[in-house]
Design a protein around this motif. Structure first.
Motif, PDB file in Angstrom:
ATOM      1  N   ASP A 140      42.110  37.340  40.688  1.00 50.29           N
ATOM      2  CA  ASP A 140      42.293  38.357  39.775  1.00 50.29           C
ATOM      3  C   ASP A 140      43.859  38.391  39.477  1.00 50.29           C
ATOM      4  O   ASP A 140      44.572  37.826  40.139  1.00 50.29           O
ATOM      5  CB  ASP A 140      41.590  39.761  39.523  1.00 50.29           C
ATOM      6  CG  ASP A 140      41.971  40.463  41.123  1.00 50.29           C
ATOM      7  OD1 ASP A 140      42.634  39.942  41.832  1.00 50.29           O
ATOM      8  OD2 ASP A 140      41.777  41.973  40.949  1.00 50.29           O
ATOM      9  N   SER A 141      44.208  39.518  38.515  1.00 49.69           N
ATOM     10  CA  SER A 141      45.508  39.656  38.352  1.00 49.69           C
ATOM     11  C   SER A 141      45.977  40.523  39.518  1.00 49.69           C
ATOM     12  O   SER A 141      47.256  40.558  39.351  1.00 49.69           O
ATOM     13  CB  SER A 141      45.711  40.326  37.002  1.00 49.69           C
ATOM     14  OG  SER A 141      45.132  41.638  36.859  1.00 49.69           O
ATOM     15  N   LEU A 156      45.519  29.731  30.796  1.00 46.15           N
ATOM     16  CA  LEU A 156      46.555  29.491  31.906  1.00 46.15           C
ATOM     17  C   LEU A 156      46.482  30.613  33.309  1.00 46.15           C
ATOM     18  O   LEU A 156      46.583  29.928  34.161  1.00 46.15           O
ATOM     19  CB  LEU A 156      48.083  29.086  31.317  1.00 46.15           C
ATOM     20  CG  LEU A 156      48.947  28.817  32.357  1.00 46.15           C
ATOM     21  CD1 LEU A 156      48.679  27.415  32.851  1.00 46.15           C
ATOM     22  CD2 LEU A 156      50.240  28.719  31.567  1.00 46.15           C
ATOM     23  N   MET A 157      46.680  31.680  32.582  1.00 46.21           N
ATOM     24  CA  MET A 157      46.465  32.850  33.679  1.00 46.21           C
ATOM     25  C   MET A 157      45.192  32.737  34.546  1.00 46.21           C
ATOM     26  O   MET A 157      45.404  32.673  35.770  1.00 46.21           O
ATOM     27  CB  MET A 157      46.709  34.055  33.052  1.00 46.21           C
ATOM     28  CG  MET A 157      46.731  35.227  34.126  1.00 46.21           C
ATOM     29  SD  MET A 157      46.359  36.909  33.255  1.00 46.21           S
ATOM     30  CE  MET A 157      44.797  36.822  32.940  1.00 46.21           C
ATOM     31  N   LEU A 158      44.357  32.662  33.980  1.00 46.46           N
ATOM     32  CA  LEU A 158      43.032  32.408  34.814  1.00 46.46           C
ATOM     33  C   LEU A 158      43.064  31.355  35.633  1.00 46.46           C
ATOM     34  O   LEU A 158      42.680  31.634  36.771  1.00 46.46           O
ATOM     35  CB  LEU A 158      41.902  32.271  33.867  1.00 46.46           C
ATOM     36  CG  LEU A 158      41.362  33.388  32.875  1.00 46.46           C
ATOM     37  CD1 LEU A 158      40.523  33.259  31.935  1.00 46.46           C
ATOM     38  CD2 LEU A 158      40.924  34.635  33.815  1.00 46.46           C
ATOM     39  N   GLU A 159      43.501  30.149  35.340  1.00 42.49           N
ATOM     40  CA  GLU A 159      43.752  28.917  36.375  1.00 42.49           C
ATOM     41  C   GLU A 159      44.601  29.500  37.319  1.00 42.49           C
ATOM     42  O   GLU A 159      44.400  28.933  38.592  1.00 42.49           O
ATOM     43  CB  GLU A 159      43.961  27.674  35.551  1.00 42.49           C
ATOM     44  CG  GLU A 159      44.027  26.655  36.211  1.00 42.49           C
ATOM     45  CD  GLU A 159      44.623  25.347  35.324  1.00 42.49           C
ATOM     46  OE1 GLU A 159      44.639  24.094  36.089  1.00 42.49           O
ATOM     47  OE2 GLU A 159      44.735  25.439  34.351  1.00 42.49           O
ATOM     48  N   ALA A 160      45.700  29.871  37.052  1.00 42.52           N
ATOM     49  CA  ALA A 160      46.970  30.225  38.007  1.00 42.52           C
ATOM     50  C   ALA A 160      46.535  31.003  39.063  1.00 42.52           C
ATOM     51  O   ALA A 160      46.937  31.114  40.145  1.00 42.52           O
ATOM     52  CB  ALA A 160      48.077  30.468  37.299  1.00 42.52           C
ATOM     53  N   ASN A 161      45.580  32.173  38.684  1.00 42.66           N
ATOM     54  CA  ASN A 161      45.055  33.235  39.480  1.00 42.66           C
ATOM     55  C   ASN A 161      43.827  32.729  40.360  1.00 42.66           C
ATOM     56  O   ASN A 161      43.502  33.511  41.145  1.00 42.66           O
ATOM     57  CB  ASN A 161      44.660  34.431  38.712  1.00 42.66           C
ATOM     58  CG  ASN A 161      45.756  35.372  38.237  1.00 42.66           C
ATOM     59  OD1 ASN A 161      46.950  35.099  38.657  1.00 42.66           O
ATOM     60  ND2 ASN A 161      45.621  35.968  37.215  1.00 42.66           N
ATOM     61  N   ARG A 162      43.564  31.626  40.278  1.00 41.18           N
ATOM     62  CA  ARG A 162      42.476  31.263  41.028  1.00 41.18           C
ATOM     63  C   ARG A 162      42.586  31.005  42.767  1.00 41.18           C
ATOM     64  O   ARG A 162      43.606  30.392  42.854  1.00 41.18           O
ATOM     65  CB  ARG A 162      41.703  29.921  40.834  1.00 41.18           C
ATOM     66  CG  ARG A 162      41.031  29.895  39.406  1.00 41.18           C
ATOM     67  CD  ARG A 162      40.833  28.659  38.945  1.00 41.18           C
ATOM     68  NE  ARG A 162      40.046  28.671  37.571  1.00 41.18           N
ATOM     69  CZ  ARG A 162      39.654  27.272  36.940  1.00 41.18           C
ATOM     70  NH1 ARG A 162      39.955  26.183  37.483  1.00 41.18           N
ATOM     71  NH2 ARG A 162      39.160  27.354  35.660  1.00 41.18           N
ATOM     72  N   ASN A 163      42.014  31.747  43.795  1.00 41.26           N
ATOM     73  CA  ASN A 163      42.108  31.606  45.016  1.00 41.26           C
ATOM     74  C   ASN A 163      41.295  30.343  45.563  1.00 41.26           C
ATOM     75  O   ASN A 163      40.172  30.232  44.763  1.00 41.26           O
ATOM     76  CB  ASN A 163      41.734  32.905  45.615  1.00 41.26           C
ATOM     77  CG  ASN A 163      42.349  34.138  45.399  1.00 41.26           C
ATOM     78  OD1 ASN A 163      41.816  35.037  45.088  1.00 41.26           O
ATOM     79  ND2 ASN A 163      43.868  33.966  45.105  1.00 41.26           N
ATOM     80  N   MET A 164      41.547  29.541  46.458  1.00 39.04           N
ATOM     81  CA  MET A 164      41.044  28.643  46.672  1.00 39.04           C
ATOM     82  C   MET A 164      39.623  28.810  47.046  1.00 39.04           C
ATOM     83  O   MET A 164      39.362  29.873  47.973  1.00 39.04           O
ATOM     84  CB  MET A 164      41.722  27.986  47.907  1.00 39.04           C
ATOM     85  CG  MET A 164      41.173  26.577  48.517  1.00 39.04           C
ATOM     86  SD  MET A 164      42.240  25.934  49.662  1.00 39.04           S
ATOM     87  CE  MET A 164      42.142  27.103  51.004  1.00 39.04           C
ATOM     88  N   TYR A 165      38.535  28.216  46.713  1.00 45.18           N
ATOM     89  CA  TYR A 165      37.001  28.316  46.843  1.00 45.18           C
ATOM     90  C   TYR A 165      36.446  29.449  46.535  1.00 45.18           C
ATOM     91  O   TYR A 165      35.195  29.661  47.013  1.00 45.18           O
ATOM     92  CB  TYR A 165      36.937  27.695  48.320  1.00 45.18           C
ATOM     93  CG  TYR A 165      37.446  26.583  48.792  1.00 45.18           C
ATOM     94  CD1 TYR A 165      37.242  25.462  48.062  1.00 45.18           C
ATOM     95  CD2 TYR A 165      38.055  26.219  50.037  1.00 45.18           C
ATOM     96  CE1 TYR A 165      37.612  24.003  48.381  1.00 45.18           C
ATOM     97  CE2 TYR A 165      38.520  25.020  50.152  1.00 45.18           C
ATOM     98  CZ  TYR A 165      38.542  23.890  49.539  1.00 45.18           C
ATOM     99  OH  TYR A 165      38.894  22.741  49.831  1.00 45.18           O
ATOM    100  N   VAL A 213      34.709  32.975  38.354  1.00 53.14           N
ATOM    101  CA  VAL A 213      33.632  33.036  37.202  1.00 53.14           C
ATOM    102  C   VAL A 213      33.744  34.459  36.697  1.00 53.14           C
ATOM    103  O   VAL A 213      33.804  34.845  35.717  1.00 53.14           O
ATOM    104  CB  VAL A 213      32.050  32.793  37.649  1.00 53.14           C
ATOM    105  CG1 VAL A 213      31.199  33.202  36.493  1.00 53.14           C
ATOM    106  CG2 VAL A 213      32.049  31.273  38.000  1.00 53.14           C
ATOM    107  N   ALA A 214      33.906  35.511  37.519  1.00 52.49           N
ATOM    108  CA  ALA A 214      34.108  36.853  37.386  1.00 52.49           C
ATOM    109  C   ALA A 214      35.405  37.129  36.534  1.00 52.49           C
ATOM    110  O   ALA A 214      35.329  37.784  35.365  1.00 52.49           O
ATOM    111  CB  ALA A 214      33.917  37.619  38.744  1.00 52.49           C
TER     112      ALA A 214
END
Length: 239
Positions: free
Chosen positions: A143-144, A180-189, A195-196
């Motif tokens: 998340d942010s 782009l923000m959603l992709e950048a904020n992704r933690n590995m695995y 999804v949330a």
């Protein structure tokens, strides 16, 4: 007020926010002058979602002793008893303008995911209840980080949403910038977190984007403390 700054680089290298050999730090800029417009932006606020335009949070809003995350969730507690059942989540989603199918599916998934982590004991709730007192335990990854792990509001993390990704407009996000923000904020695995986060932000975008397809800074801030939901409900009722 712009969330990014064009000020000259700091004379002290330890204050640099861009590393020459880490291109991503130049692409996703921080606002080095935030403290000039908001007192102690590094200090997470327990009761108010603050930014330079709202240094004391939403005007006239009574926090009722709740954390900012609890205030966000409390909108969906339709009878005010501190517990959110799936039918209340459904009613809240409908109240802010979500369609029937989205509200039905969303209510089930939200309560399914958040019910057990927020229970006051290890016994699951057969009714998938969410307890607002423990809502901080339902905070997911990827998340942010504008909510901290106790449900406070972090002004510097909120500001970074726009300084890093608001390239077209400094105080708003386009759909592409949001993606782009959603992709950048992704933690590995962290598939659940991916999804949330996507679900939350896409839902917000669908009900609160403006006529130009922009998600404005003030809209996002209002979503964090729940005041946006109240405005959307009032607007729908008066329409």
């Amino acid at each position: 007020m712009a969330s990014s700054s064009s000020s000259s680089p700091p004379s002290d290298p330890s204050m640099e926010t861009v590393a020459p050999h880490a291109a991503v730090t130049a692409e996703r800029k921080l606002n080095p002058d935030l403290q000039e417009h908001l007192p102690k932006p590094y200090l997470a606020r327990a009761l108010a979602a603050v930014d330079p335009s709202h240094p004391k949070g939403t005007q006239g809003r009574d926090a009722r002793g709740m954390s900012v995350l609890q205030q966000h969730a409390a909108f969906f507690d339709r009878n005010g008893d501190g517990v959110i059942y799936p039918w209340e989540t459904f009613q809240g989603l409908r109240a802010i303008g979500c369609g029937y199918p989205v509200s039905l599916v969303g209510a089930f998934l939200i309560n399914l995911v958040l019910s057990y982590p927020t229970q006051p004991s290890w016994i699951p709730s057969p009714l998938l209840s969410i307890h607002i007192n423990n809502i901080h335990k339902g905070k997911h990854g990827s998340d942010s980080e504008a909510y901290d792990t106790e449900g406070r509001f972090d002004p510097s993390k909120f500001d970074a949403i726009f300084s890093k990704y608001g390239k077209t407009h400094p105080n708003a996000l386009t759909k592409d910038e949001l993606d782009l923000m959603l992709e950048a904020n992704r933690n590995m695995y962290d598939f659940l977190g991916w999804v949330a986060s996507a679900g939350e932000w896409m839902l917000l975008y669908s009900v609160a984007k403006d006529k130009e397809g922009l998600l404005q800074r003030e809209i996002v801030r209002g979503a964090f403390d729940g005041s946006l939901f109240e405005r959307l409900e009032e607007s729908k009722e008066s329409a």
